[in-house]
Design an enzyme around this catalytic site. Structure first.
Site, PDB file in Angstrom:
ATOM      1  N   LYS A   9       0.854  -1.183   0.000  1.00 24.66           N
ATOM      2  CA  LYS A   9       0.000   0.000   0.000  1.00 24.66           C
ATOM      3  C   LYS A   9       0.889   1.231   0.000  1.00 24.66           C
ATOM      4  CE  LYS A   9      -3.423   2.501   2.770  1.00 24.66           C
ATOM      5  NZ  LYS A   9      -4.200   2.525   4.023  1.00 24.66           N
ATOM      6  N   PRO A 190       4.819   8.161   1.058  1.00 26.32           N
ATOM      7  CA  PRO A 190       5.082   7.354  -0.138  1.00 26.32           C
ATOM      8  C   PRO A 190       6.495   6.761  -0.144  1.00 26.32           C
ATOM      9  CG  PRO A 190       4.044   9.456  -0.709  1.00 26.32           C
ATOM     10  CD  PRO A 190       4.423   9.542   0.732  1.00 26.32           C
ATOM     11  N   ASN A 191       6.638   5.664  -0.873  1.00 29.54           N
ATOM     12  CA  ASN A 191       7.927   5.001  -1.096  1.00 29.54           C
ATOM     13  C   ASN A 191       8.583   4.532   0.198  1.00 29.54           C
ATOM     14  OD1 ASN A 191       7.773   5.548  -3.936  1.00 29.54           O
ATOM     15  ND2 ASN A 191       8.417   7.659  -3.485  1.00 29.54           N
ATOM     16  N   ARG A 192       7.777   4.291   1.214  1.00 28.63           N
ATOM     17  CA  ARG A 192       8.249   3.819   2.512  1.00 28.63           C
ATOM     18  C   ARG A 192       9.178   4.816   3.212  1.00 28.63           C
ATOM     19  NH1 ARG A 192       4.492   1.226   1.415  1.00 28.63           N
ATOM     20  NH2 ARG A 192       4.233  -1.043   1.530  1.00 28.63           N
ATOM     21  N   LEU A 193       9.206   6.058   2.753  1.00 29.26           N
ATOM     22  CA  LEU A 193      10.001   7.091   3.423  1.00 29.26           C
ATOM     23  C   LEU A 193       9.128   7.802   4.452  1.00 29.26           C
ATOM     24  CD1 LEU A 193      12.087   8.507   0.428  1.00 29.26           C
ATOM     25  CD2 LEU A 193      12.775   6.866   2.191  1.00 29.26           C
TER      26      LEU A 193
END
Length: 214
Positions: A9, A190-193
């Site tokens: 997700k 977003p982007n696991r950041l």
């Protein structure tokens, strides 16, 4: 083997930047708590996981309900003779965590537990519905019982015994106050950041604020 690698997700609902945060983590917790409540999508906003070190030296986590919070800390209620109660009384270093999926947020609180005063426990117990009061008395929490009928029979007997009476709080039931030593706020990005802001209490009782890498 059940492969869950495609469960993904993208978190994009909010952000947590330094200019957005107060000096005190309780103020930010209060803000987030009510934003989640107002946004909806979480049935029990006050549900939290309490993790403690068990008497068997295994950590154990369970979900309970937060009943009060202020500058002193976070309060929940339990049976002091339960597995949870005994483990916390032996080792008061605990961790609380909230996961509010509707706004992609987590809060992780490390703190020291202590019993609330008898007055605070009495007042909260008196505010509970009668059924919950009787349930707290009937259940020897965490002990082995033969079956469901055993529990229901004890409740029926106690209901007759206490009919029309004011029910006193049992001495082995009450609150724990968790005084925080660190509070981490996690906001999905977003982007696991993800954004991770950590508050840590200092010797002068001010809070150090740091950003952690995701």
């Amino acid at each position: 083997m059940n492969d869950l690698s495609n469960y993904r997700k993208s978190y994009e609902k909010s952000e947590l930047l330094e200019h957005m945060i107060p000096e005190d983590p309780i103020n930010l917790f209060h803000k987030w708590f009510h934003e989640v409540k107002d946004f909806g999508g979480v049935e029990e906003v006050n549900a939290m996981t309490v993790s403690s070190m068990g008497l068997d030296n295994f950590p154990k986590a369970r979900v309970v309900l937060l009943k009060h919070y202020d500058e002193q800390g976070f309060v929940f209620y339990t049976n002091y003779n339960s597995e949870k109660g005994k483990s916390i009384l032996k080792n008061p270093n605990v961790c609380l965590s909230f996961f509010w999926h509707s706004l992609e947020r987590q809060v992780i609180i490390k703190g020291n537990a202590e019993k609330t005063s008898e007055l605070i426990s009495d007042n909260y117990f008196a505010s509970r519905p009668v059924g919950s009061q009787l349930g707290a008395i009937v259940s020897d929490q965490s002990t082995v019982i033969p079956n469901r009928e055993f529990l229901e029979a004890k409740l029926a007997e106690l209901e007759k015994e206490c009919e029309g009476k004011v029910i006193a709080r049992p001495s082995n039931w009450g609150g724990f106050l968790i005084r925080p030593v660190s509070v981490e706020f996690w906001q999905g990005r977003p982007n696991r950041l993800h954004d991770r802001i950590l508050y840590t209490i200092q010797e002068d009782y001010n809070w150090r604020i740091e950003r952690l890498a995701p």
